[in-house]
Design a protein around this motif. Structure first.
Motif, PDB file in Angstrom:
ATOM      1  N   ASP A  74       0.843  -1.186   0.000  1.00  0.00           N
ATOM      2  CA  ASP A  74       0.000   0.000   0.000  1.00  0.00           C
ATOM      3  C   ASP A  74       0.889   1.250   0.000  1.00  0.00           C
ATOM      4  OD1 ASP A  74      -2.617   1.272   0.239  1.00  0.00           O
ATOM      5  OD2 ASP A  74      -1.942   1.827   2.255  1.00  0.00           O
ATOM      6  N   GLU A  75       0.377   2.351  -0.591  1.00  0.00           N
ATOM      7  CA  GLU A  75       1.183   3.560  -0.725  1.00  0.00           C
ATOM      8  C   GLU A  75       1.679   4.065   0.623  1.00  0.00           C
ATOM      9  OE1 GLU A  75      -1.644   3.035  -2.057  1.00  0.00           O
ATOM     10  OE2 GLU A  75      -1.513   3.281  -4.243  1.00  0.00           O
ATOM     11  N   ARG A  76       0.875   3.896   1.679  1.00  0.00           N
ATOM     12  CA  ARG A  76       1.278   4.390   2.994  1.00  0.00           C
ATOM     13  C   ARG A  76       2.386   3.560   3.618  1.00  0.00           C
ATOM     14  NH1 ARG A  76      -4.697   4.428   5.443  1.00  0.00           N
ATOM     15  NH2 ARG A  76      -4.643   2.528   4.173  1.00  0.00           N
ATOM     16  N   GLU A  77       2.592   2.327   3.128  1.00  0.00           N
ATOM     17  CA  GLU A  77       3.622   1.445   3.673  1.00  0.00           C
ATOM     18  C   GLU A  77       4.950   1.573   2.931  1.00  0.00           C
ATOM     19  OE1 GLU A  77       3.236  -0.495   6.361  1.00  0.00           O
ATOM     20  OE2 GLU A  77       1.179   0.198   6.616  1.00  0.00           O
TER      21      GLU A  77
END
Length: 851
Positions: free
Chosen positions: A331-334
């Motif tokens: 995921d982009e946040r990870e």
């Protein structure tokens, strides 16, 4: 190239392989046949040698047996001849020996000496003196046969006139020797000659048979080698396939062939090699069979392989994943916090994003792939879907803070929320009210309808409380049937008891609404305690404890009410806790005592028995009333141990009184509901009566109406067993419960005891007088004895006597006394004086004056 040459070139190795195989097979056949032939010949030679040696030994044995048999036939003849010669010689020398003529002895023995078979002659006198001795000088011939015979030399002497008797003069010994017959060829030689002729024939036949057997063995071996040639060729081909890495075709195994074990061993080797040898297809099969997603990347994080679980997790095809960076699946946040080198050495939790944009929490485990070949170097990542685990963790966190049954905050969460509310209220200068609610006699619901119905009742109660309160009010379940709620934002400069009292009444009204349990309509009540912060306490623990003390005060006042906290309540709660702890030590410290209240015949003034009453004398506190410590004993189950102690003590006192006065009357004991529900109660009663050697008929168990009707079916069965044992049964405090006449007829009850609340005002109050008369008449009609409790005045005694109540007990006849005091009263009664006759005389005098 010439096609012929090309064909020769192509077929050359194959022809050479076939020729080599043929030469190898032929050599194998010749070796097998030669070995078989040699083995057969050697075996035949060994057998022939053994037979020859055995034949020669048998020949020697037969020769010895033949010679021994010949000797056995000649020896008896030679012995008989020697005896005959010795007898004739003794007769011929008898006269010479008698005359002492030595020359005559020699002359007469000469004819015998000349016999060539005579080897020695000896004549010995009776005294042992040798008269004549002769031995042939030639000596003993080897192998000659000999016989030795001794006879007596006798003559007839006329010792008595006319009677001649034999007399032994000497002893004659003759040794006869005869040479064995010596034929031209001995018996042994002849046997050996015959044996030699037969041996030559045997050897000839043996040689012929050995040669024939060798030829037959060679032929059989040749045939066996031909049969082995096909499986050997098959094994060679299979071994060549295995050597080339082809493990797919199994080795043909024929169990009945000679090489079956070798074939099976080769097949097992092929199977093990197939299992232990890993190829690309096998590796793909292993990875695709895993339920976790697997990504194999290059050292820089480019995906080189992804199994089917990874494709299924992300909803991508394998071709779409190959060549992408491992960061692309996160995921982009990870992604900003992802370090490839660190991730390849640890296990972490992260989130991946699927083709549809859905995020899935995963456990991400990485490991480096070390290899000398650069094409195999890289990283392997395993992603496991932990959605269920995250859901379970959220569930566990919820259950840690919220009650699973009622879905409202539990004790820990309620304390936490109350702590935050108190902090806000103290900062804002406001008041917080805590209401502690506990159901009255909720245990009866569980005991009667079951715990399932009890749980459903708590669910309904939580729904009612939540629905009837403002949304900002927090309700929590602190324990089984204990709830609490708090109201914040109350003004500090106003009396908040009015609004909170109104709220408490509304809660009690909501609780009292009927509930449907197992098709039964049930009405429940509750007790509420109220405490304020900061007036009563400024922390969570003290505030809830004070509200709890107020709730207990409400419960002591009958329940279905509320009370505001006051410091005296806390002191009462502390005292109650102190009594509960000291009651556990009361039995060990011998602080409990038994007092006896006499039961009196109101017609004669005589004692007909007594009721055993329990007293607790606590050092430093004086006498503790039974109404204070009996409920505590029932709460802590100490009532079971206390009840057994009371029964033992009363039996011991009764035994002592019986030994002094004969019949002390019937002693009554109070029985609690918990004792009656104890599984071993009847067995314990029998054991106590047997131990003290007292009859159960001398005792009476008093049971309240509430205990009697708690579980009528089970109670009837238990009371029937107690009655069959010989115990008398009575209903204590009759008229205060809710037993019916039909129910009374089911129980083996023999006595009704009128509660003292009716007796107290029976002489003045018409209603109580009617109740007492009704109970007396009802007991008489049911064939039961009726005893009035709490008789304290002459007017009460007069009323009871006038209404034909024949038995009573109370302070009019004295305070409850010790066993020694009761024994003194019984002793005086045994002497002929009724202890309470004077009270009856006063009643009669008062009656006559009023008349």
């Amino acid at each position: 190239m010439n096609p012929q040459i090309r064909g020769i070139t192509a077929s050359g190795p194959r022809s050479l392989r076939r020729a080599f195989t043929y030469v190898t097979a032929a050599s194998f056949k010749f070796k097998y046949a030669g070995a078989a032939f040699l083995v057969v010949v050697l075996a035949a030679a060994a057998v022939g040698t053994v037979l020859l040696v055995r034949h020669q030994a048998d020949t020697r044995t037969l020769s010895a047996l033949a010679e021994s048999a010949a000797r056995e036939r000649v020896d008896p003849e030679l012995q008989a001849r020697a005896r005959s010669i010795a007898t004739h010689a003794a007769d011929s020398i008898a006269g010479a020996v008698r005359a002492g003529d030595g020359g005559g002895v020699v002359r007469r023995l000469q004819p015998f000496i000349d016999d060539p078979t005579v080897a020695a002659v000896t004549v010995t006198s009776r005294s042992g003196k040798r008269i004549f001795y002769w031995q042939r000088s030639a000596g003993t011939t080897p192998g000659a046969l000999s016989a030795e015979v001794a006879v007596a030399v006798r003559t007839f002497v006329e010792r008595i006139p006319g009677a001649a008797t034999p007399e032994t003069l000497a002893s004659l010994t003759v040794v006869l020797q005869q040479a064995a017959p010596v034929p031209a060829v001995s018996l042994s030689g002849r046997l050996q000659a015959v044996s030699a002729a037969r041996s030559r024939l045997t050897w000839l036949l043996g040689f012929v048979l050995a040669a024939s057997g060798g030829v037959a063995g060679a032929a059989l071996a040749w045939r066996l080698t031909r049969q082995l040639q096909r499986p050997v060729d098959s094994l060679i081909k299979s071994a060549e396939r295995i050597g080339q890495g082809d493990y797919t075709r199994p080795v043909e195994v024929r169990r009945h062939e000679a090489l079956a074990d070798l074939q099976q061993a080769l097949e097992r080797m092929r199977g093990r090699l197939r299992q232990s040898t890993i190829n690309k297809n096998y590796l793909n099969s292993v990875l695709n069979s895993m339920t976790d997603a697997v990504f194999v990347t290059s050292p820089d994080g480019v995906i080189k392989m992804a199994n089917s679980a990874a494709c299924k997790l992300l909803s991508f095809g394998e071709e779409e994943l190959l060549g992408r960076s491992i960061l692309a699946v996160l995921d982009e946040r990870e992604r900003p916090g992802f370090d490839l080198l660190q991730a390849a050495q640890e296990t972490r939790e992260t989130v991946v994003r699927t083709r549809s944009g859905q995020t899935i929490p995963v456990s991400f485990t990485g490991s480096r792939i070390d290899s000398d070949d650069p094409q195999f170097q890289g990283n392997i990542f395993v992603a496991r879907n932990i959605t269920d685990r995250k859901r379970a963790e959220r569930r566990i966190r919820y259950l840690a803070r919220y009650d699973a049954l009622t879905k409202i905050p539990n004790r820990m969460q309620f304390h936490h929320l109350l702590q935050q509310t108190i902090a806000r209220a103290l900062r804002a200068g406001q008041v917080v009210a805590v209401l502690y609610l506990d159901m009255d006699r909720f245990k009866e619901v569980n005991d009667t309808f079951g715990h399932g119905a009890g749980d459903r009742t708590l669910e309904v109660l939580a729904e009612r409380l939540t629905r009837s309160l403002p949304k900002e009010t927090v309700v929590g379940r602190l324990a089984g049937d204990e709830f609490a709620l708090f109201v914040e934002g109350l003004p500090a400069d106003a009396d908040n008891r009015g609004p909170i009292a109104q709220l408490a009444r509304a809660l009690l009204t909501e609780v009292c609404r009927p509930m449907q349990l197992n098709q039964h309509e049930v009405f429940l009540t509750a007790s509420i305690g109220i405490a304020f912060c900061p007036r009563d306490a400024e922390n969570v623990i003290d505030l809830i404890r004070n509200a709890d003390a107020a709730m207990y005060y409400s419960k002591q006042n009958g329940g279905n009410t509320f009370a505001f906290y006051s410091p005296e309540m806390n002191a009462a709660a502390v005292e109650r806790l102190m009594l509960k702890s000291k009651l556990r030590r009361a039995l060990e410290r011998d602080e409990l005592e038994i007092r006896y209240q006499p039961k009196v015949d109101l017609r004669t003034g005589r004692i007909i028995g007594a009721e055993a009453l329990l007293r607790w004398r606590l050092p430093g506190h004086g006498d503790i009333p039974p109404s204070h410590f009996i409920p505590l004993a029932e709460e802590t189950n100490l009532i079971l141990d206390i009840g057994e102690w009371v029964l033992n003590r009363v039996c011991l006192d009764y035994r002592q009184m019986q030994s002094k006065v004969g019949d002390p009357g019937r002693i009554s004991l109070n029985l609690s509901l918990k004792q009656l529900r104890q599984a071993s109660f009847i067995l314990r009663c029998r054991s106590v009566f047997r131990r003290h050697q007292v009859s159960p008929t001398a005792f009476e168990l008093e049971i309240t109406e509430t205990t009697l009707m708690a579980d009528p079916q089970r109670t009837v069965r238990l009371l029937d067993e107690l009655y069959a044992m010989g115990l008398h049964l009575s209903i204590d405090d009759f008229g205060t419960g809710y037993s019916s006449l039909s129910a009374l007829q089911q129980f083996p009850i023999g006595t009704l005891k009128i509660d003292q609340s009716f007796v107290r005002d029976a002489a003045d109050d018409a209603g109580d007088a009617t109740i007492v008369r009704t109970i007396i008449e009802m007991g008489r009609s049911l064939g039961m004895e009726v005893i009035a409790e709490g008789v304290e005045s002459q007017r009460q005694l007069e009323f009871l006597r006038s209404n034909a109540c024949h038995f009573g007990q109370g302070r009019l006849f004295g305070e409850p006394c010790t066993a020694q005091d009761l024994l003194a009263l019984l002793t005086r009664q045994a002497a002929g004086a009724a202890p309470f006759a004077h009270l009856l005389h006063r009643v009669e005098a008062a009656t006559s004056r009023s008349a």
